[in-house]
Design a protein around this motif. Sequence first.
Motif, PDB file in Angstrom:
ATOM      1  N   ASP A   1     -12.722  -8.011  -0.851  1.00 19.30           N
ATOM      2  CA  ASP A   1     -11.683  -6.758  -0.450  1.00 19.30           C
ATOM      3  C   ASP A   1     -10.931  -6.396  -1.304  1.00 19.30           C
ATOM      4  O   ASP A   1     -11.342  -6.510  -2.905  1.00 19.30           O
ATOM      5  N   ILE A   2     -10.258  -5.318  -1.493  1.00 16.88           N
ATOM      6  CA  ILE A   2      -9.852  -4.357  -1.833  1.00 16.88           C
ATOM      7  C   ILE A   2      -8.082  -5.038  -2.443  1.00 16.88           C
ATOM      8  O   ILE A   2      -7.483  -5.403  -1.780  1.00 16.88           O
ATOM      9  N   PRO A   3      -8.118  -4.809  -4.108  1.00 16.98           N
ATOM     10  CA  PRO A   3      -6.600  -5.426  -4.215  1.00 16.98           C
ATOM     11  C   PRO A   3      -5.644  -4.922  -3.864  1.00 16.98           C
ATOM     12  O   PRO A   3      -5.773  -3.379  -3.584  1.00 16.98           O
TER      13      PRO A   3
ATOM     14  N   GLU B   1      -2.006  -0.052  -2.427  1.00 16.60           N
ATOM     15  CA  GLU B   1      -1.240  -0.531  -1.506  1.00 16.60           C
ATOM     16  C   GLU B   1      -1.065   1.046  -1.921  1.00 16.60           C
ATOM     17  O   GLU B   1       0.586   1.930  -1.019  1.00 16.60           O
ATOM     18  N   LYS B   2      -1.387   1.408  -2.661  1.00 18.90           N
ATOM     19  CA  LYS B   2      -1.652   3.447  -2.640  1.00 18.90           C
ATOM     20  C   LYS B   2      -2.255   4.138  -1.711  1.00 18.90           C
ATOM     21  O   LYS B   2      -2.912   5.285  -2.479  1.00 18.90           O
ATOM     22  N   LEU B   3      -3.187   3.779  -1.063  1.00 15.95           N
ATOM     23  CA  LEU B   3      -4.306   4.110  -0.526  1.00 15.95           C
ATOM     24  C   LEU B   3      -3.814   4.088   1.443  1.00 15.95           C
ATOM     25  O   LEU B   3      -2.938   3.229   1.869  1.00 15.95           O
TER      26      LEU B   3
ATOM     27  N   LYS C   1     -11.853   3.042   5.797  1.00 17.82           N
ATOM     28  CA  LYS C   1     -13.150   3.696   5.577  1.00 17.82           C
ATOM     29  C   LYS C   1     -13.932   3.062   4.051  1.00 17.82           C
ATOM     30  O   LYS C   1     -15.131   2.837   4.477  1.00 17.82           O
ATOM     31  N   ILE C   2     -13.100   2.325   3.498  1.00 17.03           N
ATOM     32  CA  ILE C   2     -14.326   2.095   2.066  1.00 17.03           C
ATOM     33  C   ILE C   2     -14.068   0.338   2.712  1.00 17.03           C
ATOM     34  O   ILE C   2     -15.040   0.202   2.207  1.00 17.03           O
TER      35      ILE C   2
END
Length: 386
Positions: A354-356, A361-363, A370-371
Amino acid sequence: MMFKKLKQKKLEEGIQIQSLSYKEHEVTRPLWEKTFDEDSKEFVDFYYKNKVENNSIWVAKDGEIVLSMAQLNPYQIHLGPSIVPTHYIVGVATQEEYRRQGLMRKILESALHQMHENKEPFTYLMPAKEEYYTGFDFVTVYYQNSGTMLEISADTQLTFKSAVEDDFRSLAIFSEAVLSEKYCVFVNREESYYQTIKKQFEAEHGEIVCVFDLNVLVGYFFYGEYDEINVIEPVCLDKYKDEFAHVIAKKFKESEKEINVTALDFLNEDDFKNIVTKPVTMTRIVSLAMFVRYLKASEPIELMIEMVDEFIEANNGVFSLCIGLENADIVASSKEPEMILSIGEFTAICFFDDIPKAIAEKLSEYTIDKIKMVKKFNPMFLNEMV
């Protein structure tokens, strides 16, 4: 090499940062023994006989005196379906009176540049303090479970024996097959790997133990023995998960020592007490251009990234990263980036499921979606000590 004038007084006095020749590696032993005084003489003998013959050692030297060092031990690592060359950073040490003067920063910076020139995708280490290495963009990616074995039955039909040279090929084939099914990142297992592991654990008053059902290899573990018995990396086929701890109990049934087991992935945790999960391994992308070659996605995507790397200039810039089903490519771009990431943040994105939260928060939601299509290099199984 000599560095130009720096803030640290000692560096102004002529301390050199350099990579030692193989013939010079032995001069680092006194610093190892002084810093890692918990290591037995037998273990240090093993290390300096077997590991430094083909590793790379960066040092800060004042004349002939080694003030600080970091050792780079080579490993071939499974990174998804590929096997890539890496270095495991160990033996990070500085004489007490020379600490906090910037020596280790210069050493690690030089080591990172060496690995980048070698086109290595990433490097990794086992930190004494995580917070020290976050400043170098290392990210904690592997957490290890360990526990103390309960008093359980030694009743099992499985047999075991001490591994000898003739067993190494079978061990390599077995472990490659079993670990590949469960993990994306682990050290490539060859016969030579087990030759070295056997010497290592013999220096720890232990050995490699092969476990059999009839005459078929179904598992193995390593152990060292001092005041306690320390079992490391017990691995077995899934069908033997509930029985494997009983094999360990049978092996040590004549001993009254406490049995501690590290890396419990393959065992039934009901057989243990005081189970803890601790951070063990940190990693960092070294060559961005090489690393992204191994990325894959569930659907083709393009990410416009501005990458920031304080230590490796070649990793900096705005890039178009295109990731397909089977390969990826990265090229410099003049387009507006959709995200600005440090090399450490990009490392986290590639290794975490998972994205930290701090990164997410900044994406934008579009970028996050996409990530999520990128296949992550997780889970991991990295239990090597040196």
